[in-house]
Design a protein around this motif. Structure first.
Motif, PDB file in Angstrom:
ATOM      1  N   UNK B 103      18.561  -7.374   0.595  1.00  0.00           N
ATOM      2  CA  UNK B 103      19.325  -8.688   0.556  1.00  0.00           C
ATOM      3  C   UNK B 103      20.380  -8.443  -0.702  1.00  0.00           C
ATOM      4  N   UNK B 104      19.916  -7.660  -1.650  1.00  0.00           N
ATOM      5  CA  UNK B 104      20.434  -7.483  -2.896  1.00  0.00           C
ATOM      6  C   UNK B 104      21.617  -6.432  -2.733  1.00  0.00           C
ATOM      7  N   UNK B 105      21.157  -5.413  -1.828  1.00  0.00           N
ATOM      8  CA  UNK B 105      22.272  -4.397  -1.325  1.00  0.00           C
ATOM      9  C   UNK B 105      23.365  -4.959  -0.617  1.00  0.00           C
ATOM     10  N   UNK B 106      23.014  -5.853   0.369  1.00  0.00           N
ATOM     11  CA  UNK B 106      24.087  -6.816   1.001  1.00  0.00           C
ATOM     12  C   UNK B 106      24.859  -7.324   0.011  1.00  0.00           C
ATOM     13  N   UNK B 111      27.679  -4.753   2.854  1.00  0.00           N
ATOM     14  CA  UNK B 111      27.333  -4.102   3.972  1.00  0.00           C
ATOM     15  C   UNK B 111      25.880  -3.658   3.983  1.00  0.00           C
ATOM     16  N   UNK B 112      25.086  -3.450   5.116  1.00  0.00           N
ATOM     17  CA  UNK B 112      23.900  -3.108   5.124  1.00  0.00           C
ATOM     18  C   UNK B 112      23.815  -1.913   5.815  1.00  0.00           C
ATOM     19  N   UNK B 113      25.015  -0.976   6.157  1.00  0.00           N
ATOM     20  CA  UNK B 113      24.710   0.433   6.830  1.00  0.00           C
ATOM     21  C   UNK B 113      24.359   1.256   5.803  1.00  0.00           C
ATOM     22  N   UNK B 114      23.433   1.995   5.854  1.00  0.00           N
ATOM     23  CA  UNK B 114      23.055   3.143   4.878  1.00  0.00           C
ATOM     24  C   UNK B 114      23.917   3.954   4.478  1.00  0.00           C
ATOM     25  N   UNK B 115      25.071   4.071   5.321  1.00  0.00           N
ATOM     26  CA  UNK B 115      25.966   5.215   4.945  1.00  0.00           C
ATOM     27  C   UNK B 115      27.023   4.789   3.796  1.00  0.00           C
ATOM     28  N   UNK B 116      27.102   3.386   3.883  1.00  0.00           N
ATOM     29  CA  UNK B 116      28.028   2.530   3.082  1.00  0.00           C
ATOM     30  C   UNK B 116      27.591   2.481   1.583  1.00  0.00           C
ATOM     31  N   UNK B 117      26.149   2.760   1.557  1.00  0.00           N
ATOM     32  CA  UNK B 117      25.467   2.442   0.082  1.00  0.00           C
ATOM     33  C   UNK B 117      25.758   3.678  -0.763  1.00  0.00           C
TER      34      UNK B 117
ATOM     35  N   UNK D  77      21.464 -11.747   4.817  1.00  0.00           N
ATOM     36  CA  UNK D  77      22.129 -10.910   5.027  1.00  0.00           C
ATOM     37  C   UNK D  77      23.794 -11.337   5.923  1.00  0.00           C
ATOM     38  N   UNK D  78      23.439 -11.874   6.879  1.00  0.00           N
ATOM     39  CA  UNK D  78      24.620 -12.277   7.712  1.00  0.00           C
ATOM     40  C   UNK D  78      25.550 -12.982   6.726  1.00  0.00           C
ATOM     41  N   UNK D  79      25.032 -14.140   6.045  1.00  0.00           N
ATOM     42  CA  UNK D  79      25.975 -14.798   5.360  1.00  0.00           C
ATOM     43  C   UNK D  79      26.735 -14.042   4.283  1.00  0.00           C
ATOM     44  N   UNK D  80      26.338 -12.885   4.062  1.00  0.00           N
ATOM     45  CA  UNK D  80      26.819 -12.049   2.946  1.00  0.00           C
ATOM     46  C   UNK D  80      27.831 -10.851   3.738  1.00  0.00           C
ATOM     47  N   UNK D  81      27.434 -10.470   4.940  1.00  0.00           N
ATOM     48  CA  UNK D  81      28.141  -9.344   5.243  1.00  0.00           C
ATOM     49  C   UNK D  81      29.363  -9.788   6.073  1.00  0.00           C
ATOM     50  N   UNK D  85      36.455 -13.938   2.834  1.00  0.00           N
ATOM     51  CA  UNK D  85      37.124 -12.844   1.807  1.00  0.00           C
ATOM     52  C   UNK D  85      36.818 -11.476   2.414  1.00  0.00           C
ATOM     53  N   UNK D  86      36.190 -11.277   3.522  1.00  0.00           N
ATOM     54  CA  UNK D  86      35.992  -9.959   3.852  1.00  0.00           C
ATOM     55  C   UNK D  86      37.098  -9.526   4.871  1.00  0.00           C
ATOM     56  N   UNK D  87      37.354  -8.364   4.991  1.00  0.00           N
ATOM     57  CA  UNK D  87      38.345  -7.794   5.815  1.00  0.00           C
ATOM     58  C   UNK D  87      37.666  -7.969   7.152  1.00  0.00           C
ATOM     59  N   UNK D  88      38.556  -8.530   8.130  1.00  0.00           N
ATOM     60  CA  UNK D  88      37.977  -8.609   9.470  1.00  0.00           C
ATOM     61  C   UNK D  88      37.360  -7.699  10.284  1.00  0.00           C
ATOM     62  N   UNK D  89      37.731  -6.337  10.158  1.00  0.00           N
ATOM     63  CA  UNK D  89      37.302  -5.281  11.020  1.00  0.00           C
ATOM     64  C   UNK D  89      35.916  -4.977  10.352  1.00  0.00           C
ATOM     65  N   UNK D  90      35.422  -5.598   9.261  1.00  0.00           N
ATOM     66  CA  UNK D  90      34.140  -5.069   8.633  1.00  0.00           C
ATOM     67  C   UNK D  90      32.965  -5.404   9.936  1.00  0.00           C
ATOM     68  N   UNK D  91      32.020  -4.473  10.002  1.00  0.00           N
ATOM     69  CA  UNK D  91      30.883  -4.328  10.984  1.00  0.00           C
ATOM     70  C   UNK D  91      29.885  -5.891  10.359  1.00  0.00           C
ATOM     71  N   UNK D  92      29.483  -6.402  11.194  1.00  0.00           N
ATOM     72  CA  UNK D  92      28.142  -7.353  11.026  1.00  0.00           C
ATOM     73  C   UNK D  92      26.959  -6.564  11.170  1.00  0.00           C
ATOM     74  N   UNK D  93      25.903  -7.280  10.849  1.00  0.00           N
ATOM     75  CA  UNK D  93      24.616  -6.421  10.863  1.00  0.00           C
ATOM     76  C   UNK D  93      23.999  -6.130  12.344  1.00  0.00           C
TER      77      UNK D  93
END
Lengths: 86, 122, 115, 100
Positions: B103-106, B111-117, D77-81, D85-93
């Motif tokens: 959650x802190x990483x997110x 992002x929670x993709x491991x490649x973006x970290x 995590x969904x609320x954050x990702x 203010x996010x660019x729309x193309x960003x992938x969700x969880x």
């Protein structure tokens, strides 16, 4: 008598496999919660009849915990679903 | 016969390791770790089981057995079962720590993709 | 001997209802009809099996007493949990089956809004 | 004794099936549900192998506490990702596994 209990326990437990089909397929989270509910109930029944088969009354407490906590979990997840967290 | 339980524990460990190695989603990765923990539970409980044994509880012994026959090797090994109990409790605590880190990483990387970290690359 | 026959009949009835309920959960098209089968699995599938356990072991033994406790628990909590789940599913917008013809909750909401 | 072994193998097969479901289900909340099913069947397996104390703790931890932790984490995590203010193309969880 114990053989009958064993047969009933195996029969009730094997229905979890059918409930797991819906758990794997279910398009929404609600379908999966329904399948999980049924699977927990069948597991409780299998547990009770296995306790009667093994002739240990100490196993029955686990059945009470499993029944009450599975429905508590359903209520918690319905609450989370209602608040839009899922 | 109990060898099948050991093989199933190994298969469960391999499933969890597959998730950890191939998925990029961090929450899915923590789920793989939970599956690996479940394999250790199955292994410990299967090692505790002895042939024809029952639970190590001496109140109301099953029909045809007395408390003395239970104490002379008729029960499963309680020590390994206590190891399993400790493993369960530590497993849920470790999972909570992992999830709070995710959650802190997110919150930090959005992002929670491991490649973006990228924080741990040189 | 007769006890065994009664236990076999009750457990068989419970198992058949459980099987039909689980098959209904697999086969039905949407959540709102699946929950009906889930509740039927408890009411007609679990309760006869628990009664079979009570008959087989006697009502004042540990088995019978705890089976009755679990029967009371399932009978009270299962409708509440199913109701809460369906309410949450309806509020979060789970779609109905496209062949469904009535939606009383939406009709009532529309009527109270227009009034 | 045969009933014991049939029960044991059935529970092992169900645990393995639930673990495969954890791998294969793409929706993260659905994978948490499969984890809960695995906890329930593990409870049954522990009772069959003669460990009711472990079954108690597994019924609470594996079937309720662990999936609740996962679901709360997924919600945060969904609320954050997918937050504002996010660019729309960003992938969700959820659609992150779909790329593989």
């Amino acid at each position: 008598m114990t053989a009958l209990y064993a047969v009933v326990a195996i029969a009730e437990t094997s229905l979890i496999a059918l409930a797991m089909v819906r758990l794997a397929l279910g398009p929404t989270v609600s379908d999966r919660i329904v399948a999980l509910n049924t699977a927990a109930a069948q597991a409780t029944l299998g547990l009770l009849f296995f306790a009667a088969f093994a002739d240990r009354s100490i196993y029955l407490d686990v059945g009470i915990w499993l029944a009450s906590f599975s429905y508590l979990g359903t209520l918690i997840w319905a609450r989370l679903l209602e608040r839009g967290l899922l | 016969m109990i060898v099948v339980n050991y093989l199933a524990a190994g298969a469960l460990f391999c499933i969890g390791l597959y998730v950890v190695l191939t998925r990029r989603n961090l929450i899915k990765l923590v789920m793989g770790l939970s599956v690996m923990e479940a394999s250790t539970y199955v292994l410990l409980i299967s090692m505790a089981y002895r042939r024809g044994s029952t639970a190590p509880v001496f109140v109301s012994p099953p029909a045809g057995r007395s408390v003395t026959s239970l104490t002379h090797g008729g029960v499963a090994d309680p020590v390994l079962q206590n190891f399993c109990l400790t493993a369960i409790v530590i497993g849920v605590a470790a999972t909570a720590v992992f999830l709070s880190v995710v959650v802190r990483i997110a919150q930090h990387y959005r992002s929670i993709d491991a490649d973006d970290v990228r924080g741990m690359r040189g | 001997m007769t006890t065994e026959v009664i236990v076999a009949i009750l457990a068989g009835v419970g198992w058949v209802f459980s099987l039909s309920g689980v098959l209904g959960i697999v086969r039905m098209p949407d959540v709102y009809s699946r929950v009906q089968y889930s509740t039927k699995t408890i009411t007609m599938g679990a309760l006869p099996a628990l009664v079979a356990l009570v008959v087989g072991e006697g009502p004042v033994t540990q088995y019978g007493g705890r089976a009755l406790v679990i029967a009371a628990l399932l009978g009270v909590v299962n409708p509440a949990a199913s109701h809460a789940l369906l309410r949450a599913a309806y509020k979060s917008g789970v779609p109905q089956w496209e062949g469904a013809v009535r939606d009383d909750a939406r009709a009532r909401a529309r009527k109270s809004a227009s009034r | 004794m045969t009933g014991f072994w049939v029960m044991d193998y059935l529970c092992l097969a169900l645990v393995l099936a639930a673990a495969l479901m954890v791998v294969r289900i793409r929706n993260l909340a659905g994978a948490a549900m499969a984890l809960s099913a695995m906890g329930t069947v593990l409870t049954l397996l522990f009772v069959v192998l003669g460990a009711p104390d472990d079954a108690h703790s597994e019924a609470v931890v594996g079937a309720i506490a662990l999936p609740a932790l996962y679901l709360i984490a997924i919600g945060k995590v969904r609320a954050d990702v997918r937050g504002p203010g996010e660019q729309g193309k960003r992938r969700g969880p959820d659609d992150m596994d779909a790329r593989r």
